[in-house]
Scaffold this motif. Structure first.
Motif, PDB file in Angstrom:
ATOM      1  N   LEU B 451       2.107   7.494   0.970  1.00 13.28           N
ATOM      2  CA  LEU B 451       0.977   7.701   0.018  1.00 13.28           C
ATOM      3  C   LEU B 451       0.420   8.542   0.639  1.00 13.28           C
ATOM      4  N   SER B 452      -0.555   7.879   1.597  1.00 12.85           N
ATOM      5  CA  SER B 452      -1.076   9.024   2.840  1.00 12.85           C
ATOM      6  C   SER B 452      -0.680  10.353   2.912  1.00 12.85           C
ATOM      7  N   GLY B 453       0.616  10.703   3.439  1.00 15.59           N
ATOM      8  CA  GLY B 453       0.974  12.141   3.345  1.00 15.59           C
ATOM      9  C   GLY B 453       0.306  12.238   4.904  1.00 15.59           C
ATOM     10  N   LEU B 454       0.761  13.872   4.827  1.00 14.88           N
ATOM     11  CA  LEU B 454       0.650  14.892   6.387  1.00 14.88           C
ATOM     12  C   LEU B 454      -0.928  15.110   6.510  1.00 14.88           C
ATOM     13  N   GLY B 455      -1.651  15.294   7.157  1.00 16.95           N
ATOM     14  CA  GLY B 455      -3.014  15.506   7.558  1.00 16.95           C
ATOM     15  C   GLY B 455      -2.595  17.049   8.518  1.00 16.95           C
ATOM     16  N   LEU B 456      -3.283  17.982   8.765  1.00 17.90           N
ATOM     17  CA  LEU B 456      -2.668  19.285   9.766  1.00 17.90           C
ATOM     18  C   LEU B 456      -1.974  18.679  10.740  1.00 17.90           C
ATOM     19  N   ASN B 457      -3.068  17.747  11.721  1.00 17.51           N
ATOM     20  CA  ASN B 457      -2.635  16.894  12.966  1.00 17.51           C
ATOM     21  C   ASN B 457      -2.413  15.721  13.449  1.00 17.51           C
ATOM     22  N   ARG B 458      -3.354  14.539  11.672  1.00 15.47           N
ATOM     23  CA  ARG B 458      -3.143  13.532  11.971  1.00 15.47           C
ATOM     24  C   ARG B 458      -1.721  13.169  10.230  1.00 15.47           C
TER      25      ARG B 458
END
Lengths: 215, 458
Positions: B451-458
């Motif tokens: 559910l947290s998914g992806l950030g740009l680098n994290r």
């Protein structure tokens, strides 16, 4: 802002140069810059988390010292921040799904540079410069009310080309425009969408307007 | 209930839960968060000795006025300022004033959901996959419908009625049987139900004469935070009960099981009724064309189909083994493959299905506890409303964990069935041999990470 040892040595060396070589006739300027930065080395990653956008406002400043009529050195900084949201993307060719968790990134660069002015006494003074320094990257997300953050810092290269115009009768006030390219290898790509897309450099082009005081 | 060699993987290890005293669950969740503050308010503590008139003057100097005062701490005020002024700026302004001991934003804390369901402590399985933190992120959208194809779901009160076999019975003419009454199990609270479907007797109601389907559906969406019973992982979604199993030998003992024709019909009904997820806690070691085609139609309609792998410690059964189905095996409380859980190349994920061990040392075997009814009583149409929690063990219990997680992902915004499958696989906690393996598939589902998914680098 964190600065790695390698970048710090470069910046200090370039800044220290004028102290050893400046003569009384040489010029000094302090400038402030604002413009638009495009994360052109990580466009897929940027588009994914910034709803299709790859750029945003950038701000910065610089100090320049002339060491010869046609040569100068200096130090500068720039900052860029942008807000987006976390997403899911399974593979580089997959669609992007926005998940609604706020995300904010911050890019800060500190660098030293050396430049060349072919016509230092002209009304319009074009210049080019090359620099090196350190670029730090912070990323913060809020997921279900909790924050999650990370930061990285890497050596970066900077190339700049611009033109200055000294406003007559305004006591050394000058305006100018500058195009830049920066590269910060391995600043990203460890996780997130940048890992999915295989993008490791968060550098890119920017165009800024510059206002400076020269003497 | 008369035991039958049914082809169902229906809670074959089902046991009554020896419930003890109430235990309040604990949480080890983080208590820090991104600061959010009430706009237009600053909490100001004036130094001891500052008179009321001076406080009023200082509040005015700072650009505000009194909004509230503490009944317990002298000199502690909520100061109202213009909402156009950033709270941080207002705080800084007040902090600099003489006579002010401190100034701070009126921060907003988050109400963490630590469910108050009386028996939540029994649900080691939800703690194993981080359910409390999951609920901070997503609890399920009512617009997401999860179809439970099973023995039915005790989701409504039904007066006695007559059933006959219609098209399913090929033997000599039989006398229709009167069954019921049936009662809704007690911990559905505000759980939403779509109109059920009976693919066996065509009664128009997905009545449960076994208890298995109610248990499975409860893992997905039992009422949560209602002080009663236990919880469901995606308690905000809408359940679509579909009866596809003959659980009691009403007519013929040889017919007890889940006809693949009924399963296919049930899958197609779920598809046309708008389900986004289908859970199939059933199976057998062989494929059928009608079932496979129905699964393919569901997949083509962007529906996530989840199925249990089976409880034979052997090859993965069907429908779990169809390529379009997420095949779910079971782990116990120690994250080990449950001794019965089928495995193989088709295995996608594992989820808690329990076993007879007691990994969390709570004095009880690690069953999966959910509300359902006593099958023996249900066979006579009696549903008990006391001690309605039952501990079942099996891949049937693991599968609805994944179906619920899929529903949460869809609720969060991953609206493509293939992407949901990818998200669950990519974010699973790798168990066993590094990478995907035949014992654990891609690993134990991690809903929080998914559910947290992806950030740009994290």
């Amino acid at each position: 802002m964190r600065m790695g040892r390698r970048g710090a040595i470069w910046a200090l060396a370039l800044c220290a140069l004028p102290a050893a070589t400046l003569s009384a006739a040489e010029r000094f300027s302090v400038g402030f810059e604002a413009g638009y930065q495009v994360l052109s080395s990580a466009t897929d990653s940027a588009k994914a988390v910034f709803d299709g956008s790859t750029g945003g406002a950038t701000f910065g400043g610089s100090l320049r010292f002339s060491i010869r009529p046609k040569f100068f050195v200096g130090a500068g900084f720039s900052t860029f921040s942008k807000q987006g949201e976390r997403v899911f993307v399974a593979s580089p060719s997959s669609p992007v799904f926005e998940l609604g968790h706020p995300l904010e990134i911050q890019l800060n660069s500190v660098y030293g540079f050396a430049g060349f002015r072919p016509w230092p006494n002209a009304t319009l003074v074009p210049y080019i410069s090359l620099g090196a320094g350190q670029t730090s990257y912070q990323e913060e997300s809020t997921i279900g009310g909790l924050s999650d953050s990370s930061d990285e810092s890497k050596f970066s290269w900077h190339a700049m080309a611009g033109v200055d115009y000294r406003l007559p009768g305004l006591g050394g006030l000058a305006i100018g425009a500058e195009l830049r390219f920066a590269s910060a290898q391995d600043l990203i790509g460890l996780g997130g969408v940048s890992k999915v897309y295989g993008e490791t450099d968060l550098g890119g082009f920017s165009a800024v307007a510059r206002i400076s005081f020269q003497r | 209930m008369k035991n039958q060699p049914i082809i169902l993987m229906l809670g074959v290890l089902a046991l009554g839960a020896p419930l003890g005293a109430d235990v309040v669950g604990t949480s080890d969740r983080l208590q820090h968060g991104r600061p959010r503050a009430v706009p237009g308010q600053v909490v100001v503590k004036f130094k001891d000795g500052v008179e009321e008139a001076e406080m009023a003057r200082l509040m005015s100097v700072g650009g505000g006025h009194e909004g509230a005062r503490s009944r317990f701490t002298r000199g502690l005020r909520v100061v109202r300022v213009s909402k156009d002024v950033p709270v941080e700026a207002a705080v800084a302004r007040f902090a600099e004033l003489p006579g002010v001991e401190y100034a701070e934003p009126n921060y907003l804390r988050q109400l963490y959901l630590q469910p108050n369901d009386a028996r939540f402590a029994l649900q080691w399985n939800f703690r194993l996959i981080g359910a409390p933190r999951t609920w901070d992120i997503q609890q399920g959208s009512s617009s997401v419908t999860v179809a439970v194809l099973d023995s039915g779901v005790a989701s409504e009160d039904l007066a006695p009625f007559t059933v006959d076999f219609g098209a399913f019975y090929a033997g000599p003419a039989v006398v229709p049987v009167r069954v019921g009454p049936f009662r809704k199990t007690p911990d559905w609270g505000t759980t939403r139900f779509a109109t059920g479907y009976d693919a066996i007797y065509n009664t128009g109601h997905a009545w449960d004469d076994d208890g298995h389907g109610t248990h499975v559906a409860s893992t997905i969406a039992e009422a949560t935070n209602n002080s009663s019973g236990v919880t469901g992982l995606a308690f905000g979604v809408t359940l679509l009960p579909i009866k596809v199993c003959i659980s009691q030998p009403w007519f013929d003992e040889d017919l007890v099981g889940c006809p693949t024709f009924a399963i296919a019909e049930g899958i197609d009904h779920a598809r046309t009724a708008g389900a986004k997820v289908i859970n199939l806690s059933l199976g057998a070691p062989f494929p059928t064309a009608s079932e496979r085609v129905a699964v393919e139609r569901a997949a083509a309609a962007n529906i996530v189909v989840v199925a249990a792998t089976g409880n034979d410690d052997g090859p993965i059964g069907f429908p779990a083994a169809y390529p379009d189905v997420i095949a779910v095996g079971s782990v116990n409380g120690s994250r080990e493959r449950s001794f019965y859980s089928n495995f193989g190349a088709e295995l996608d994920l594992v989820a808690p299905g329990g076993d007879f061990n007691d990994a969390d040392s709570d004095g009880r075997p690690d069953y999966i506890y959910q509300q359902t009814m006593d099958p023996e009583l249900a066979a006579r149409g009696i549903y008990t409303s006391v001690d309605f929690l039952w501990g079942f063990v099996g891949t049937s219990q693991a599968s609805p964990h994944v179906a619920a997680a899929a529903a949460l992902l869809i609720s969060q915004g991953i609206t493509d069935a293939k992407a949901v499958r990818e998200a669950l696989q990519q974010t699973a906690d790798d168990l066993g041999a590094p990478g995907r393996d035949d014992q654990f598939g891609y690993g134990l589902i991690n809903p929080v990470k998914a559910l947290s998914g992806l950030g740009l680098n994290r």
